[in-house]
Design an enzyme around this catalytic site. Structure first.
Site, PDB file in Angstrom:
ATOM      1  N   ASP A  17       0.828  -1.153  -0.038  1.00  0.00           N
ATOM      2  CA  ASP A  17       0.088   0.070  -0.072  1.00  0.00           C
ATOM      3  C   ASP A  17       0.816   1.360  -0.190  1.00  0.00           C
ATOM      4  OD1 ASP A  17      -2.538   1.237   0.084  1.00  0.00           O
ATOM      5  OD2 ASP A  17      -2.525   1.546   2.242  1.00  0.00           O
ATOM      6  N   HIS A  34       1.764   3.530  -8.983  1.00  0.00           N
ATOM      7  CA  HIS A  34       1.587   2.036  -9.400  1.00  0.00           C
ATOM      8  C   HIS A  34       2.791   1.523 -10.052  1.00  0.00           C
ATOM      9  CE1 HIS A  34      -2.116   2.016  -7.206  1.00  0.00           C
ATOM     10  NE2 HIS A  34      -2.913   2.646  -8.165  1.00  0.00           N
ATOM     11  N   LEU A 128       9.710 -21.348  -3.828  1.00  0.00           N
ATOM     12  CA  LEU A 128       8.925 -20.613  -3.305  1.00  0.00           C
ATOM     13  C   LEU A 128       7.323 -20.500  -3.902  1.00  0.00           C
ATOM     14  CD1 LEU A 128       8.443 -17.750  -1.469  1.00  0.00           C
ATOM     15  CD2 LEU A 128       8.964 -16.647  -3.655  1.00  0.00           C
TER      16      LEU A 128
HETATM   17  C1  IPE Z   1      -5.468  -2.661   0.124  1.00  0.00           C
HETATM   18  O1  IPE Z   1      -5.299  -1.395  -0.016  1.00  0.00           O
HETATM   19  C2  IPE Z   1      -5.433  -3.458  -1.239  1.00  0.00           C
HETATM   20  C3  IPE Z   1      -4.346  -3.436  -2.026  1.00  0.00           C
HETATM   21  C4  IPE Z   1      -3.068  -3.241  -1.510  1.00  0.00           C
HETATM   22  C5  IPE Z   1      -4.117  -4.136  -3.054  1.00  0.00           C
HETATM   23  P1  IPE Z   1      -6.380  -0.297   0.006  1.00  0.00           P
HETATM   24  O2  IPE Z   1      -5.470   1.095  -0.414  1.00  0.00           O
HETATM   25  O3  IPE Z   1      -7.416  -0.553  -1.216  1.00  0.00           O
HETATM   26  O4  IPE Z   1      -6.902  -0.065   1.446  1.00  0.00           O
HETATM   27  P2  IPE Z   1      -7.785   0.686   1.985  1.00  0.00           P
HETATM   28  O5  IPE Z   1      -8.687   1.374   1.076  1.00  0.00           O
HETATM   29  O6  IPE Z   1      -6.829   1.787   2.343  1.00  0.00           O
HETATM   30  O7  IPE Z   1      -8.399   0.058   3.156  1.00  0.00           O
HETATM   31  C1  IPE Z   2      -1.974   0.281  -3.209  1.00  0.00           C
HETATM   32  O1  IPE Z   2      -1.705   1.567  -3.108  1.00  0.00           O
HETATM   33  C2  IPE Z   2      -2.225  -0.257  -4.400  1.00  0.00           C
HETATM   34  C3  IPE Z   2      -3.430  -0.874  -4.440  1.00  0.00           C
HETATM   35  C4  IPE Z   2      -4.491  -0.703  -3.925  1.00  0.00           C
HETATM   36  C5  IPE Z   2      -3.752  -1.470  -5.905  1.00  0.00           C
HETATM   37  P1  IPE Z   2      -2.859   2.763  -3.089  1.00  0.00           P
HETATM   38  O2  IPE Z   2      -3.194   3.019  -4.621  1.00  0.00           O
HETATM   39  O3  IPE Z   2      -4.026   2.122  -2.225  1.00  0.00           O
HETATM   40  O4  IPE Z   2      -2.015   3.866  -2.679  1.00  0.00           O
HETATM   41  P2  IPE Z   2      -2.453   4.751  -1.497  1.00  0.00           P
HETATM   42  O5  IPE Z   2      -2.814   4.067  -0.376  1.00  0.00           O
HETATM   43  O6  IPE Z   2      -3.783   5.499  -2.098  1.00  0.00           O
HETATM   44  O7  IPE Z   2      -1.521   5.807  -1.206  1.00  0.00           O
HETATM   45 MG    MG Z   3      -4.349   2.462  -0.260  1.00  0.00          MG
END
Ligand code: IPE
Ligand code: IPE
Ligand code: MG
Length: 262
Positions: A17, A34, A128
């Site tokens: 995240d 991303h 793995l």
């Molecule tokens: C969790 O992150 C999902 C992934 C990393 C794929 P999110 O950014 O979607 O989660 P929330 O919205 O902060 O709970």
């Molecule tokens: C995590 O990064 C990746 C996915 C959820 C796919 P985010 O896109 O949620 O990034 P933040 O949390 O908004 O910074």
């Molecule tokens: Mg996020």
């Protein structure tokens, strides 16, 4: 060669995240975040392999992520495709077993074929176990497991073992360590059944800045924790203090004692 980890981690799971916030803080688009984040994945997989982790599950796209703008969703799809194309040879050469868990029905046909192809090619790999949670939700997985069991065993009562055996990838063990990057402290519908006794580790580092050295440090650090699974500490011995413990027990059994004691 790496310093070896006396490893108690059979299954490490990562919520990758922080891509969006990392990019926005640099006046870039979330999509750019991303793209940069996807570059980190290979080195973390490599490090997990070096540290003899049995299974590594990476959260790449949740059922809730469908609510994001289409362009962002499409970017995440393409990055999965790109990862497979780029890493296919290395995954096979390193005897890594690759699987995707989640509902991938909405992915483009080409990406689905790449996934099935690599899953097939690595299905007997002994190294793995690398799992990508994509289109994944922990609640969906549990419900699917229960429904699958009911269908096969109408009228039978479900046990914990039955539920585990009907999960999306039943052979991977419970999660020992769940890491979340990006600073938020929640599990966001990830592996809800499997994390029942996981050690949790939250780092402020946003995913695009996460490095193999931090990953390694976390594993070594958490490896020092004592996992008690509801039991007492290994060093605690009730026998040594048996007479004192019996005295305490008499105290609570004595109905004349007040709760507060004296
Ligand atoms: C969790 O992150 C999902 C992934 C990393 C794929 P999110 O950014 O979607 O989660 P929330 O919205 O902060 O709970
Ligand atoms: C995590 O990064 C990746 C996915 C959820 C796919 P985010 O896109 O949620 O990034 P933040 O949390 O908004 O910074
Ligand atoms: Mg996020």
């Amino acid at each position: 060669m790496n310093e070896q980890l006396e490893n108690q981690f059979k299954h490490v799971a990562i919520i990758m995240d922080g891509n969006g916030r990392w990019a926005e803080a640099r006046a870039h688009t979330r999509v750019w975040g991303h793209i940069r984040g996807s570059r980190i994945v290979s080195e973390i997989v490599e490090e997990a392999d070096d540290l003899n982790v049995e299974s590594l599950t990476l959260y790449a796209f949740s059922t809730e992520n469908w609510s994001r703008p289409l362009l962002e969703v499409k970017t995440l799809f393409s990055l999965l495709k790109k990862f497979i194309k780029k890493e296919k040879k290395r995954i096979i050469a390193n005897d890594i077993r690759f699987k995707v868990m989640g509902d991938i029905s909405a992915l483009p046909d080409e990406t689905k074929s790449l996934i099935y192809d690599l899953e097939g090619l690595t299905k007997n790999a002994n190294g793995l176990k690398l799992n990508f949670a994509f289109g994944y939700g922990g609640r969906d997985e549990i419900i699917k497991s229960v429904n699958c069991f009911i269908k096969k065993n109408p009228g039978k009562e479900l046990t914990k073992e039955d539920l585990s055996e009907n999960l999306l990838i039943p052979e991977i063990k419970d999660v020992d360590l769940l890491i979340r990057t990006g600073g938020d402290m929640r599990v966001s519908n990830f592996l809800l059944w499997q994390i029942a006794y996981a050690e949790l580790y939250f780092t402020e580092t946003k995913w695009p800045e996460f490095k193999r050295s931090e990953f390694r440090d976390i594993l070594f650090k958490v490896n020092e924790r004592e996992r008690r699974f509801g039991a007492t500490r290994k060093t605690d011995s009730l026998e040594e203090n048996e007479s004192k413990a019996e005295e305490n027990l008499r105290y609570i059994s004595d109905s004349s004692s007040s709760v507060r004691g004296n």
